[in-house]
Design an enzyme around this catalytic site. Structure first.
Site, PDB file in Angstrom:
ATOM      1  CB  ILE A   1      -5.163  27.239   5.129  1.00 22.84           C
ATOM      2  CG1 ILE A   1      -6.468  27.679   4.450  1.00 22.84           C
ATOM      3  CG2 ILE A   1      -4.912  28.075   6.369  1.00 22.84           C
ATOM      4  CD1 ILE A   1      -7.737  27.348   5.222  1.00 22.84           C
TER       5      ILE A   1
ATOM      6  CB  SER B   1      -5.568  13.429  -1.466  1.00 20.60           C
ATOM      7  OG  SER B   1      -5.795  14.263  -0.348  1.00 20.60           O
TER       8      SER B   1
ATOM      9  CE  LYS C   1     -10.361  22.990   0.223  1.00 11.26           C
ATOM     10  NZ  LYS C   1      -9.749  24.275   0.059  1.00 11.26           N
TER      11      LYS C   1
ATOM     12  CB  SER D   1     -14.810  24.940   9.743  1.00  4.96           C
ATOM     13  OG  SER D   1     -15.712  25.573   8.889  1.00  4.96           O
TER      14      SER D   1
ATOM     15  CB  THR E   1     -18.912  24.673   8.662  1.00  8.96           C
ATOM     16  OG1 THR E   1     -20.061  24.123   8.082  1.00  8.96           O
ATOM     17  CG2 THR E   1     -17.991  23.585   9.092  1.00  8.96           C
TER      18      THR E   1
ATOM     19  CE1 TYR F   1     -14.334  20.243   6.284  1.00 10.00           C
ATOM     20  CE2 TYR F   1     -15.992  21.988   6.393  1.00 10.00           C
ATOM     21  CZ  TYR F   1     -14.677  21.590   6.457  1.00 10.00           C
ATOM     22  OH  TYR F   1     -13.689  22.518   6.712  1.00 10.00           O
TER      23      TYR F   1
ATOM     24  CE  LYS G   1     -12.344  20.690   9.385  1.00 11.05           C
ATOM     25  NZ  LYS G   1     -10.921  20.378   9.396  1.00 11.05           N
TER      26      LYS G   1
ATOM     27  CE1 TYR H   1      -7.993  27.958  10.727  1.00 13.74           C
ATOM     28  CE2 TYR H   1      -8.367  26.783   8.682  1.00 13.74           C
ATOM     29  CZ  TYR H   1      -7.626  26.994   9.816  1.00 13.74           C
ATOM     30  OH  TYR H   1      -6.507  26.250  10.031  1.00 13.74           O
ATOM     31  CG  PHE H   2     -15.751  33.219  10.302  1.00 12.08           C
ATOM     32  CD1 PHE H   2     -15.106  32.785  11.470  1.00 12.08           C
ATOM     33  CD2 PHE H   2     -17.116  33.350  10.333  1.00 12.08           C
ATOM     34  CE1 PHE H   2     -15.835  32.517  12.640  1.00 12.08           C
ATOM     35  CE2 PHE H   2     -17.850  33.098  11.493  1.00 12.08           C
ATOM     36  CZ  PHE H   2     -17.203  32.670  12.641  1.00 12.08           C
TER      37      PHE H   2
ATOM     38  NE  ARG I   1     -21.396  32.072   3.667  1.00  8.53           N
ATOM     39  CZ  ARG I   1     -22.726  32.173   3.573  1.00  8.53           C
ATOM     40  NH1 ARG I   1     -23.324  33.304   3.908  1.00  8.53           N
ATOM     41  NH2 ARG I   1     -23.459  31.155   3.159  1.00  8.53           N
TER      42      ARG I   1
ATOM     43  N   PRO J   1     -28.836  24.626  -1.034  1.00  6.34           N
ATOM     44  CG  PRO J   1     -29.716  22.566  -1.683  1.00  6.34           C
ATOM     45  CD  PRO J   1     -28.899  23.711  -2.187  1.00  6.34           C
TER      46      PRO J   1
HETATM   47  P1  NAD Z   1      -6.628  21.883   1.199  1.00  6.74           P
HETATM   48  O1  NAD Z   1      -7.415  20.761   0.617  1.00  6.74           O
HETATM   49  O2  NAD Z   1      -6.012  22.860   0.273  1.00  6.74           O
HETATM   50  O3  NAD Z   1      -5.492  21.302   2.156  1.00  6.74           O
HETATM   51  C1  NAD Z   1      -5.657  20.110   2.890  1.00  6.74           C
HETATM   52  C2  NAD Z   1      -4.440  19.235   2.646  1.00  6.74           C
HETATM   53  O4  NAD Z   1      -4.575  18.029   3.383  1.00  6.74           O
HETATM   54  C3  NAD Z   1      -4.257  18.842   1.173  1.00  6.74           C
HETATM   55  O5  NAD Z   1      -2.955  19.183   0.759  1.00  6.74           O
HETATM   56  C4  NAD Z   1      -4.481  17.330   1.152  1.00  6.74           C
HETATM   57  O6  NAD Z   1      -3.684  16.707   0.179  1.00  6.74           O
HETATM   58  C5  NAD Z   1      -4.108  16.947   2.578  1.00  6.74           C
HETATM   59  N1  NAD Z   1      -4.753  15.733   3.108  1.00  6.74           N
HETATM   60  C6  NAD Z   1      -6.068  15.438   3.137  1.00  6.74           C
HETATM   61  N2  NAD Z   1      -6.263  14.259   3.749  1.00  6.74           N
HETATM   62  C7  NAD Z   1      -5.046  13.800   4.128  1.00  6.74           C
HETATM   63  C8  NAD Z   1      -4.581  12.640   4.807  1.00  6.74           C
HETATM   64  N3  NAD Z   1      -5.432  11.670   5.194  1.00  6.74           N
HETATM   65  N4  NAD Z   1      -3.272  12.492   5.036  1.00  6.74           N
HETATM   66  C9  NAD Z   1      -2.393  13.452   4.628  1.00  6.74           C
HETATM   67  N5  NAD Z   1      -2.762  14.564   3.974  1.00  6.74           N
HETATM   68  C10 NAD Z   1      -4.085  14.740   3.732  1.00  6.74           C
HETATM   69  O7  NAD Z   1      -7.583  22.637   2.236  1.00  6.74           O
HETATM   70  P2  NAD Z   1      -7.387  24.041   2.970  1.00  6.74           P
HETATM   71  O8  NAD Z   1      -8.362  24.976   2.394  1.00  6.74           O
HETATM   72  O9  NAD Z   1      -5.962  24.386   3.045  1.00  6.74           O
HETATM   73  O10 NAD Z   1      -7.928  23.650   4.408  1.00  6.74           O
HETATM   74  C11 NAD Z   1      -7.057  23.250   5.453  1.00  6.74           C
HETATM   75  C12 NAD Z   1      -7.887  22.867   6.647  1.00  6.74           C
HETATM   76  O11 NAD Z   1      -8.708  23.980   7.034  1.00  6.74           O
HETATM   77  C13 NAD Z   1      -8.835  21.704   6.401  1.00  6.74           C
HETATM   78  O12 NAD Z   1      -8.858  20.891   7.553  1.00  6.74           O
HETATM   79  C14 NAD Z   1     -10.170  22.381   6.188  1.00  6.74           C
HETATM   80  O13 NAD Z   1     -11.234  21.542   6.558  1.00  6.74           O
HETATM   81  C15 NAD Z   1     -10.064  23.578   7.117  1.00  6.74           C
HETATM   82  N6  NAD Z   1     -10.916  24.714   6.720  1.00  6.74           N
HETATM   83  C16 NAD Z   1     -10.828  25.211   5.446  1.00  6.74           C
HETATM   84  C17 NAD Z   1     -11.658  26.267   5.072  1.00  6.74           C
HETATM   85  C18 NAD Z   1     -11.605  26.841   3.680  1.00  6.74           C
HETATM   86  O14 NAD Z   1     -12.560  27.529   3.288  1.00  6.74           O
HETATM   87  N7  NAD Z   1     -10.547  26.618   2.913  1.00  6.74           N
HETATM   88  C19 NAD Z   1     -12.573  26.819   5.994  1.00  6.74           C
HETATM   89  C20 NAD Z   1     -12.611  26.289   7.278  1.00  6.74           C
HETATM   90  C21 NAD Z   1     -11.779  25.231   7.637  1.00  6.74           C
HETATM   91  N1  UFG Z   2     -21.904  31.375  -3.785  1.00  5.86           N
HETATM   92  C1  UFG Z   2     -22.517  31.700  -4.979  1.00  5.86           C
HETATM   93  N2  UFG Z   2     -22.087  31.044  -6.111  1.00  5.86           N
HETATM   94  C2  UFG Z   2     -21.090  30.127  -6.097  1.00  5.86           C
HETATM   95  C3  UFG Z   2     -20.471  29.805  -4.867  1.00  5.86           C
HETATM   96  C4  UFG Z   2     -20.915  30.454  -3.720  1.00  5.86           C
HETATM   97  O1  UFG Z   2     -23.422  32.525  -5.039  1.00  5.86           O
HETATM   98  O2  UFG Z   2     -20.749  29.562  -7.156  1.00  5.86           O
HETATM   99  C5  UFG Z   2     -22.322  32.092  -2.559  1.00  5.86           C
HETATM  100  C6  UFG Z   2     -22.855  31.192  -1.456  1.00  5.86           C
HETATM  101  O3  UFG Z   2     -24.234  30.969  -1.622  1.00  5.86           O
HETATM  102  C7  UFG Z   2     -22.494  32.014  -0.214  1.00  5.86           C
HETATM  103  C8  UFG Z   2     -21.199  32.727  -0.590  1.00  5.86           C
HETATM  104  O4  UFG Z   2     -21.166  32.716  -2.027  1.00  5.86           O
HETATM  105  O5  UFG Z   2     -23.467  32.984   0.015  1.00  5.86           O
HETATM  106  C9  UFG Z   2     -19.942  32.035  -0.075  1.00  5.86           C
HETATM  107  O6  UFG Z   2     -19.965  30.663  -0.461  1.00  5.86           O
HETATM  108  P1  UFG Z   2     -18.674  29.721  -0.374  1.00  5.86           P
HETATM  109  O7  UFG Z   2     -19.048  28.409  -0.953  1.00  5.86           O
HETATM  110  O8  UFG Z   2     -17.501  30.433  -0.939  1.00  5.86           O
HETATM  111  O9  UFG Z   2     -18.413  29.623   1.194  1.00  5.86           O
HETATM  112  P2  UFG Z   2     -19.346  29.073   2.364  1.00  5.86           P
HETATM  113  O10 UFG Z   2     -19.577  30.225   3.299  1.00  5.86           O
HETATM  114  O11 UFG Z   2     -20.529  28.380   1.876  1.00  5.86           O
HETATM  115  O12 UFG Z   2     -18.432  27.949   3.035  1.00  5.86           O
HETATM  116  C10 UFG Z   2     -17.014  28.105   3.227  1.00  5.86           C
HETATM  117  C11 UFG Z   2     -16.383  26.724   3.168  1.00  5.86           C
HETATM  118  C12 UFG Z   2     -16.817  25.896   4.334  1.00  5.86           C
HETATM  119  C13 UFG Z   2     -16.520  26.633   5.609  1.00  5.86           C
HETATM  120  C14 UFG Z   2     -17.186  27.975   5.599  1.00  5.86           C
HETATM  121  C15 UFG Z   2     -16.832  28.746   6.837  1.00  5.86           C
HETATM  122  O13 UFG Z   2     -16.754  26.060   1.966  1.00  5.86           O
HETATM  123  O14 UFG Z   2     -16.095  24.696   4.349  1.00  5.86           O
HETATM  124  O15 UFG Z   2     -16.770  28.705   4.450  1.00  5.86           O
HETATM  125  O16 UFG Z   2     -15.481  28.745   7.019  1.00  5.86           O
HETATM  126  F1  UFG Z   2     -16.994  25.916   6.645  1.00  5.86           F
END
Ligand code: NAD
Ligand code: UFG
Length: 345
Positions: free
Chosen positions: A12, A34, A84, A124, A126, A148, A152, A176-177, A230, A292
């Protein structure tokens, strides 16, 4: 206007860096790589024509953080860096609390000490309780169900305490959703390491034949086809939301919380069907036990962001899936793909 983007090479963060650069911000990325690749920096340059500054650093390194704020004249921070993976957080809770909570604590301290008091934080959906009734608005009671999610929620509380102690802070907490999609160029996108946890990267890997079939977690939910629903949002819409939230911080003080979602839900089966239509491939799947901790429906009420930030998601599910597919086809091994394959449709 110089902004620090922690986690800026991540999924993101990288899309947001593009929006920021396109809007005239100068960007410094801090990332420990990482869960991301340095290749992202080249791709951002390819898309925007500008190379962001990059610091290979860690939020857990307090001295490094202080140095960053002393060297650069940073006006605001967009804080994406964090771990995450929900399942991993259950097995390694201390790693998650340390990285996500202590990391944010260190960052906030460095900001406070240098007078940088504007922050956009990646929260999030979540944080909402499984027992709430969707769609969730920002007033829906919180109750994260895993370590996790609790990191947040803790950071959100920390930000409120920070503002109460020092009213010069302006903070935006963005919940974020389900972010999916990729930049329409096909140059940047989500690059999960190992077996994907989330639905979309799993499906795309089935589509390219890296995984044999999709496990659908449950077909007996109280939804129209029994599979989980979702609120999927295009990552570029999400990125735009960050720029608007950032600009808004220049006009006000305090802590504001916004849902970033579309308000429209899709089931797992609808996602599978959309991918089949777009790719022309059949996606093999099997129904398995519910995962779960999964909720039947997770849906945003996005009205507050529309009213206060003038933000609304614009891209529909077809665009989300098309852009995801273009990224996956161009980069079958993510950023480690050696040779670029050019996709025409
Ligand atoms: P991502 O893992 O692609 O990006 C996170 C970045 O943070 C990575 O590049 C990682 O290397 C870096 N990082 C982690 N720990 C660090 C540290 N201690 N110091 C410096 N860098 C560090 O994840 P993303 O999907 O881009 O998510 C970005 C943010 O949004 C996260 O905080 C995540 O929890 C939150 N978020 C993501 C989702 C999703 O579904 N992707 C949903 C809700 C919230
Ligand atoms: N699902 C499957 N098979 C898979 C993966 C997911 O059926 O292999 C289903 C899940 O049961 C759910 C839907 O697809 O019904 C979406 O699942 P995701 O794992 O893609 O997403 P979640 O809604 O569980 O969670 C994501 C992020 C969380 C974040 C949340 C809301 O993983 O970190 O969205 O932003 F908090």
């Amino acid at each position: 206007m110089l902004v620090l983007v922690t986690g800026g090479t991540g999924y993101i963060g990288s899309h947001t860096c593009i929006e920021l650069i396109n809007e005239g911000f100068e960007v410094v990325i801090l990332d420990n790589l990482s869960n991301s690749s340095f290749e992202v920096i080249h791709r951002i340059k390819e898309i925007t024509g500008k190379k962001p500054h990059f610091i290979h650093g860690d939020l857990l390194d307090e001295k490094e953080l202080q140095k960053v704020f002393n060297v650069y004249d940073i006006e605001a921070v967009l804080h994406f860096a964090g771990l995450k993976a929900v399942g991993e957080s259950v097995h390694f809770p201390l790693r998650y609390y340390h990285n996500n909570v202590t990391g944010t604590l260190n960052l906030s301290k460095a900001m406070q000490e240098t007078g940088t008091k504007k922050m956009v934080f990646s929260s999030s959906a979540t944080v909402y309780s499984l027992h709430g009734t969707p769609p969730f608005n920002e007033e829906t009671p919180l109750g994260a169900m895993n370590p996790y999610g609790r990191t947040k929620q803790m950071v959100e509380e920390m930000m409120h305490d920070l503002y109460h102690a020092d009213p010069e802070w302006s903070i935006s907490l963005l919940r974020y959703f389900n972010p999916i999609g990729a930049h329409p160029s096909g140059l940047i996108g989500e690059d999960p390491q190992g077996l994907p946890n989330n639905l979309i990267p799993y499906i795309t890997q089935v589509c390219v034949g890296k995984l044999p079939y999709l496990n659908i977690y449950g077909n007996d939910y109280d939804t129209h086809d029994g599979t989980g629903v979702r609120d999927y949002i295009h990552v570029c819409d999400l990125a735009r939301g960050h720029v608007l939230a950032l600009k808004d911080l220049y006009n006000k003080r305090g802590v504001s919380t916004y849902n970033l979602g579309t308000g429209r839900g899709y089931s797992v089966m609808e996602i599978v069907e959309t991918f089949e239509r777009i790719t022309g491939n059949r996606i093999p799947y099997r129904f398995t036990e519910r995962r779960p901790g999964d909720i039947h429906v997770c849906l945003a009420d996005p009205n507050k962001a529309a009213l206060e930030l003038g933000w609304q998601a614009e891209k529909d599910l077809t665009e989300m899936c098309k852009d995801t597919w273009k990224w996956q086809k161009n980069n079958p091994d993510g950023y480690s793909t050696a040779k670029k394959v050019v996709v025409t449709s």
